[in-house]
Write a protein that holds these residues in place. Structure first.
Motif, PDB file in Angstrom:
ATOM      1  N   VAL A  88       0.831  -1.205   0.000  1.00 54.22           N
ATOM      2  CA  VAL A  88       0.000   0.000   0.000  1.00 54.22           C
ATOM      3  C   VAL A  88       0.869   1.260   0.000  1.00 54.22           C
ATOM      4  O   VAL A  88       0.535   2.265  -0.596  1.00 54.22           O
ATOM      5  CB  VAL A  88      -1.001  -0.032   1.176  1.00 54.22           C
ATOM      6  CG1 VAL A  88      -0.307   0.120   2.501  1.00 54.22           C
ATOM      7  CG2 VAL A  88      -2.074   1.009   1.024  1.00 54.22           C
ATOM      8  N   TYR A 110       2.295   1.632  -3.536  1.00 51.64           N
ATOM      9  CA  TYR A 110       1.225   2.105  -4.421  1.00 51.64           C
ATOM     10  C   TYR A 110       0.988   3.596  -4.214  1.00 51.64           C
ATOM     11  O   TYR A 110       0.766   4.337  -5.164  1.00 51.64           O
ATOM     12  CB  TYR A 110      -0.048   1.311  -4.136  1.00 51.64           C
ATOM     13  CG  TYR A 110      -1.209   1.715  -5.016  1.00 51.64           C
ATOM     14  CD1 TYR A 110      -1.217   1.414  -6.367  1.00 51.64           C
ATOM     15  CD2 TYR A 110      -2.296   2.406  -4.487  1.00 51.64           C
ATOM     16  CE1 TYR A 110      -2.264   1.783  -7.173  1.00 51.64           C
ATOM     17  CE2 TYR A 110      -3.356   2.787  -5.286  1.00 51.64           C
ATOM     18  CZ  TYR A 110      -3.332   2.466  -6.629  1.00 51.64           C
ATOM     19  OH  TYR A 110      -4.371   2.845  -7.426  1.00 51.64           O
ATOM     20  N   THR A 159       1.467   6.397  -7.252  1.00 46.98           N
ATOM     21  CA  THR A 159       0.342   7.222  -7.697  1.00 46.98           C
ATOM     22  C   THR A 159       0.576   8.693  -7.373  1.00 46.98           C
ATOM     23  O   THR A 159      -0.078   9.560  -7.916  1.00 46.98           O
ATOM     24  CB  THR A 159      -0.980   6.774  -7.054  1.00 46.98           C
ATOM     25  OG1 THR A 159      -0.815   6.727  -5.646  1.00 46.98           O
ATOM     26  CG2 THR A 159      -1.421   5.436  -7.572  1.00 46.98           C
ATOM     27  N   THR A 188      -3.437  -2.403   4.801  1.00 50.25           N
ATOM     28  CA  THR A 188      -4.478  -2.613   3.807  1.00 50.25           C
ATOM     29  C   THR A 188      -4.848  -1.332   3.096  1.00 50.25           C
ATOM     30  O   THR A 188      -4.939  -1.291   1.881  1.00 50.25           O
ATOM     31  CB  THR A 188      -5.734  -3.209   4.474  1.00 50.25           C
ATOM     32  OG1 THR A 188      -5.393  -4.472   4.985  1.00 50.25           O
ATOM     33  CG2 THR A 188      -6.843  -3.362   3.470  1.00 50.25           C
ATOM     34  N   ILE A 189      -5.078  -0.262   3.859  1.00 44.32           N
ATOM     35  CA  ILE A 189      -5.442   0.980   3.206  1.00 44.32           C
ATOM     36  C   ILE A 189      -4.362   2.026   3.441  1.00 44.32           C
ATOM     37  O   ILE A 189      -3.664   2.002   4.443  1.00 44.32           O
ATOM     38  CB  ILE A 189      -6.805   1.519   3.693  1.00 44.32           C
ATOM     39  CG1 ILE A 189      -6.841   1.593   5.212  1.00 44.32           C
ATOM     40  CG2 ILE A 189      -7.935   0.692   3.157  1.00 44.32           C
ATOM     41  CD1 ILE A 189      -8.022   2.343   5.749  1.00 44.32           C
ATOM     42  N   GLY A 190      -4.241   2.916   2.490  1.00 43.74           N
ATOM     43  CA  GLY A 190      -3.279   3.993   2.615  1.00 43.74           C
ATOM     44  C   GLY A 190      -3.696   5.087   1.664  1.00 43.74           C
ATOM     45  O   GLY A 190      -4.672   4.953   0.926  1.00 43.74           O
ATOM     46  N   ILE A 191      -2.914   6.163   1.688  1.00 42.46           N
ATOM     47  CA  ILE A 191      -3.275   7.286   0.849  1.00 42.46           C
ATOM     48  C   ILE A 191      -2.689   7.050  -0.543  1.00 42.46           C
ATOM     49  O   ILE A 191      -1.580   6.554  -0.673  1.00 42.46           O
ATOM     50  CB  ILE A 191      -2.779   8.580   1.511  1.00 42.46           C
ATOM     51  CG1 ILE A 191      -3.774   9.696   1.301  1.00 42.46           C
ATOM     52  CG2 ILE A 191      -1.422   8.973   1.026  1.00 42.46           C
ATOM     53  CD1 ILE A 191      -3.753  10.696   2.419  1.00 42.46           C
ATOM     54  N   SER A 192      -3.452   7.355  -1.567  1.00 39.19           N
ATOM     55  CA  SER A 192      -2.892   7.277  -2.911  1.00 39.19           C
ATOM     56  C   SER A 192      -3.352   8.485  -3.712  1.00 39.19           C
ATOM     57  O   SER A 192      -4.242   9.204  -3.294  1.00 39.19           O
ATOM     58  CB  SER A 192      -3.292   5.966  -3.599  1.00 39.19           C
ATOM     59  OG  SER A 192      -4.663   5.900  -3.745  1.00 39.19           O
ATOM     60  N   GLN A 193      -2.768   8.672  -4.867  1.00 40.22           N
ATOM     61  CA  GLN A 193      -2.952   9.860  -5.694  1.00 40.22           C
ATOM     62  C   GLN A 193      -2.407  11.074  -4.937  1.00 40.22           C
ATOM     63  O   GLN A 193      -1.798  10.927  -3.892  1.00 40.22           O
ATOM     64  CB  GLN A 193      -4.420  10.080  -6.050  1.00 40.22           C
ATOM     65  CG  GLN A 193      -5.103   8.877  -6.643  1.00 40.22           C
ATOM     66  CD  GLN A 193      -4.681   8.573  -8.063  1.00 40.22           C
ATOM     67  OE1 GLN A 193      -4.019   9.366  -8.707  1.00 40.22           O
ATOM     68  NE2 GLN A 193      -5.026   7.393  -8.539  1.00 40.22           N
ATOM     69  N   LYS A 194      -2.669  12.264  -5.479  1.00 44.50           N
ATOM     70  CA  LYS A 194      -2.150  13.440  -4.787  1.00 44.50           C
ATOM     71  C   LYS A 194      -3.057  14.647  -4.992  1.00 44.50           C
ATOM     72  O   LYS A 194      -3.958  14.609  -5.825  1.00 44.50           O
ATOM     73  CB  LYS A 194      -0.751  13.755  -5.267  1.00 44.50           C
ATOM     74  CG  LYS A 194      -0.742  14.235  -6.688  1.00 44.50           C
ATOM     75  CD  LYS A 194       0.611  14.747  -7.037  1.00 44.50           C
ATOM     76  CE  LYS A 194       0.684  14.898  -8.536  1.00 44.50           C
ATOM     77  NZ  LYS A 194       1.994  14.902  -9.068  1.00 44.50           N
ATOM     78  N   SER A 242      -7.158   4.403  -0.271  1.00 48.09           N
ATOM     79  CA  SER A 242      -7.541   3.223  -1.039  1.00 48.09           C
ATOM     80  C   SER A 242      -6.616   2.060  -0.744  1.00 48.09           C
ATOM     81  O   SER A 242      -5.567   2.213  -0.129  1.00 48.09           O
ATOM     82  CB  SER A 242      -7.528   3.523  -2.537  1.00 48.09           C
ATOM     83  OG  SER A 242      -6.233   3.352  -3.050  1.00 48.09           O
ATOM     84  N   THR A 243      -7.020   0.905  -1.191  1.00 51.67           N
ATOM     85  CA  THR A 243      -6.165  -0.268  -1.106  1.00 51.67           C
ATOM     86  C   THR A 243      -5.223  -0.219  -2.308  1.00 51.67           C
ATOM     87  O   THR A 243      -5.475   0.522  -3.247  1.00 51.67           O
ATOM     88  CB  THR A 243      -7.020  -1.537  -1.200  1.00 51.67           C
ATOM     89  OG1 THR A 243      -7.768  -1.452  -2.407  1.00 51.67           O
ATOM     90  CG2 THR A 243      -7.958  -1.659  -0.036  1.00 51.67           C
ATOM     91  N   PRO A 244      -4.145  -1.012  -2.304  1.00 55.08           N
ATOM     92  CA  PRO A 244      -3.285  -1.021  -3.477  1.00 55.08           C
ATOM     93  C   PRO A 244      -4.101  -1.406  -4.715  1.00 55.08           C
ATOM     94  O   PRO A 244      -4.849  -2.369  -4.683  1.00 55.08           O
ATOM     95  CB  PRO A 244      -2.244  -2.093  -3.160  1.00 55.08           C
ATOM     96  CG  PRO A 244      -2.276  -2.263  -1.694  1.00 55.08           C
ATOM     97  CD  PRO A 244      -3.618  -1.875  -1.232  1.00 55.08           C
TER      98      PRO A 244
END
Lengths: 162, 570
Positions: free
Chosen positions: A55, A58, A62, B205-211, B218-220
């Motif tokens: 995670v 990822y 992203t 399981t969940i983390g921050i994504s995009q910016k 979201s999850t990976p």
């Protein structure tokens, strides 16, 4: 799909980064540079080998636009969206390309021939609107020219312009 | 038409919000066009007490400020709080954590003999006078201020309105694939869930994504929780301060179930869920026994045939585990927490052989109720502090404490209209109701199970159980006697499990661990649990309801007896 060669490459990259503080970004950059993109399998393998949670990796790929999640096409088309190009109608160029290739920026055509990217400024505002395919720049592009430009890169029987 | 006259005033603040006004650059011409500025200390010498609109920056920290503010209020038609210090007290309120004298001493030392230093605890403007409008932000946004001024110059708005300016909600659909759902529009990206999932629980399981404004949790690869390492503990949900996470609701399903008279609906209520349910009711100082009575009456009125207590089934589960330990020499993991089962399955499959899901409370509950009520349309609804039960389809409905209050709301039931007459749960199993669960290991389930194991082997408990804290959040229990061969390990901090697994965990008879802070009391089905205080309150409530007794011989023999009786039935 990953094969032995890919695994070997990633193993070597991680090995080289031993002793580096927080090497996640460096590992991913190297993977991108050598393998061309950071796909799901690659990322899972990096996570398994380096111990970084998936995670987190990822999150990194992203966050930075430099990373590609999908394999890029053979030819990369960059469409300038800078100020000069914008006022000279670059959105129409981009729109026409999207229509021709049937993809949006950041995507790759099904036959992996082209990927489309929108970029800020290519540094040749005098030639606006400009696009760049691989290392070649095209200035004063018109939507009607695009078909012909794309044709230069098309391999026979692989891509058919309607 | 006369232009509105505007005055700016400052109290304790950095005056940065007024600076924003000065920094309006060419738009300042618009401002001057729209209004007459009659008082603005930061920019002009002139001053007048004749004004329509007063902008107030800063918070109130001295009695003399209060006087001044009241005077301003009486002069102004509209009073607008400008910036966070004025709206909420802002940074200035930090010093309210210390006594005033200490603050003055710290700030001014010896020179404290001046009337200007006569301070009081910091206050927001609306704690002193009425505020008509709030412009929030630290500092405020220039365009927001202009918007207000123009609005005043054209049409005066309604009074007492907290107008938030032009906030564009984030795009994105609710991710409703799983039992825990995520709404990106509500998420403020505080990353609490990220920290709980990654740094506290090590579940990753969940983390921050995009910016930027596209950031989401979201999850990976956004695959959804099921396809990931999620253990469904729901700690992301209880730690979310804005309710961006929610559970997949069973409220409509259960409502429909209750409306069909051919159904034989059995509710099983865990009193732990009720401690949190009470927090959703207005007012404080509620008696849990009375509330449970009301809930039982209300549910029965809604056509529930039986309303049972969940607790006896947990005792049965402990008895079963106790007997397993007595008869088997292998290690066993605690079986009552569904998240623990999920965790071992997903992270340590090699240890899965040490789990015994057949001894879980849910299993006993289902077996007992199904054997007692062979009705065709039997529906079992569980009201639980644990959200992980929703992943199982063994129950016909699982309600969290939030959903229980939603159920009452959607059926237009106001519990406060019911009498406080104490109604007790329906009983299938005769068992004393006692509180046996404490935080910090004083009475852990593991301990109880060891005692059950010992008692059922030797028929007495005249032996001391040694409790040894190994490190923070880790305790060891062992019997101190010749025959003392039962030992257990309690790990309250799940991320420490890995360490003990590699250190020969097999020597223990029982290993208990759980993801939720202090166990089920802060489970994923509870309402927002953001402090130990809340947890302590819930525990106190539970203790008062159940009554605290020491684990006596007769209680444990009662449990063992009930278990052996039940074994004959099912």
């Amino acid at each position: 799909m990953m094969d032995v060669k890919d695994r070997y490459i990633i193993d070597t990259i991680i090995e080289k980064c031993e002793g580096v503080r927080d090497p996640a970004l460096i590992i991913l950059q190297n993977v991108q540079e050598i393998l061309g993109y950071v796909g799901k399998e690659y990322l899972e393998y990096v996570s398994e080998k380096s111990g970084y949670p998936l995670v987190e990796l990822y999150g990194i790929i992203t966050f930075y636009p430099q990373f590609k999640l999908n394999p890029p096409g053979k030819n990369t088309i960059k469409v300038c969206q800078g100020t000069a190009c914008h006022v000279r109608g670059s959105d129409r160029i981009l729109g026409t390309l999207e229509e021709l290739l049937k993809i949006s920026p950041g995507e790759t055509t099904e036959n992996r021939l082209f990927s489309l990217e929108s970029v800020r400024c290519l540094g040749c505002c005098g030639l606006a609107p400009t696009i760049m395919i691989n290392k070649k720049t095209y200035g004063r592009v018109k939507p009607s020219n695009l078909k012909n430009i794309l044709a230069e890169y098309e391999e026979v029987d692989q891509y058919v312009v309607e | 038409m006369m232009k509105p006259r505007v005055a700016f005033f400052d109290f304790a603040s950095c005056e940065g919000c007024q600076l924003q006004v000065i920094n309006l650059e060419e738009s300042i011409l618009d401002l001057i066009d729209a209004v007459d500025i009659v008082s603005f200390r930061e920019t002009m010498k002139e001053h007048s007490d004749e004004y329509d609109i007063a902008f107030i920056e800063g918070s109130i920290v001295r009695p003399m400020d209060e006087e001044r503010l009241k005077k301003i209020r009486s002069n102004a038609k509209f009073l607008i709080a400008l910036g966070d210090c004025a709206c909420t007290g802002g940074v200035n309120k930090l010093r309210n954590l210390l006594p005033v004298d200490e603050v003055v001493e710290k700030a001014y030392g010896d020179v404290y003999d001046n009337k200007y230093f006569e301070v009081e605890p910091a206050k927001a403007i609306d704690e002193v006078v009425d505020v008509d409008f709030y412009i929030r932000g630290c500092p405020i946004r220039k365009d927001q201020l202009l918007y207000y001024v123009n609005r005043f110059a054209t049409t005066p708005p309604h009074k007492n309105l907290d107008m938030r300016f032009d906030v564009v909600p984030k795009e994105g659909e609710v991710d409703a694939r799983s039992i825990i759902q995520y709404n990106p529009k509500k998420c403020i990206l505080c990353r609490r869930c990220h920290v709980v999932c990654n740094e506290v629980l090590n579940v990753h399981t969940i983390g921050i994504s995009q910016k930027g404004n596209r950031s989401i949790i979201s999850t990976p690869f956004g695959v959804g929780l099921e396809g990931n390492k999620c253990i469904f503990c729901g700690q992301c949900l209880v730690s979310c301060p804005v309710g961006a996470f929610s559970e997949k609701s069973d409220v409509n399903k259960v409502s429909a179930m209750l409306k069909d008279p051919s159904n034989f609906v059995v509710f099983v209520v865990d009193p732990i869920a009720i401690t949190s349910f009470i927090e959703t009711l207005p007012g404080s100082d509620r008696d849990m026994g009375a509330e449970i009575g009301k809930i039982i009456t209300a549910l029965k009125e809604m056509n529930a045939k039986r309303v049972m207590d969940f607790t006896p089934y947990t005792y049965l589960s402990y008895a079963a585990q106790g007997e397993y330990i007595r008869d088997n020499r292998t290690m066993t993991f605690s079986s009552w927490c569904p998240s623990v089962q999920e965790y071992l399955e997903k992270f340590y499959p090699e240890y899965q052989r040490y789990t015994h899901p057949e001894t879980s409370p849910a299993n006993f509950l289902l077996k007992t109720i199904k054997s007692k009520y062979p009705e065709e349309n039997l529906k079992i609804v569980l009201v639980s502090p644990c959200i992980a039960y929703k992943t199982s389809d063994a129950f016909d409905g699982v309600l969290t404490s939030r959903e229980l209050s939603a159920l009452f709301k959607s059926n237009e039931i106001d519990l406060d209209l019911y009498s406080c007459k104490k109604v007790d749960f329906d009983k299938d199993i005769e068992m004393e109701r006692t509180y046996i669960r404490g935080v910090r290991s004083d009475y852990s389930y593991a301990r109880l199970i060891l005692e059950i194991a010992y008692m059922s082997k030797f028929h007495n408990l005249d032996v001391t159980l040694n409790v040894t804290p190994i490190e923070d959040y880790v305790y060891e229990f062992a019997f101190d006697s010749e025959e003392g061969f039962f030992s257990a390990l309690l790990i309250e901090d799940m991320s420490k499990l890995r360490k003990y697994l590699s250190k020969g965990i097999e020597k223990y008879n029982l290993v208990e661990f759980y993801p939720c802070l202090h166990g089920c009391i802060s489970g994923g089905g509870q309402v927002l649990t953001n402090s130990l205080e809340t947890i302590d309150k819930r525990i106190a409530m539970l203790k008062e309801y159940k009554g605290v007794t020491d684990l006596k011989n007769d209680f444990i023999s009662q449990v063992i007896k009930a278990y052996s009786q039940l074994k004959e039935v099912i």
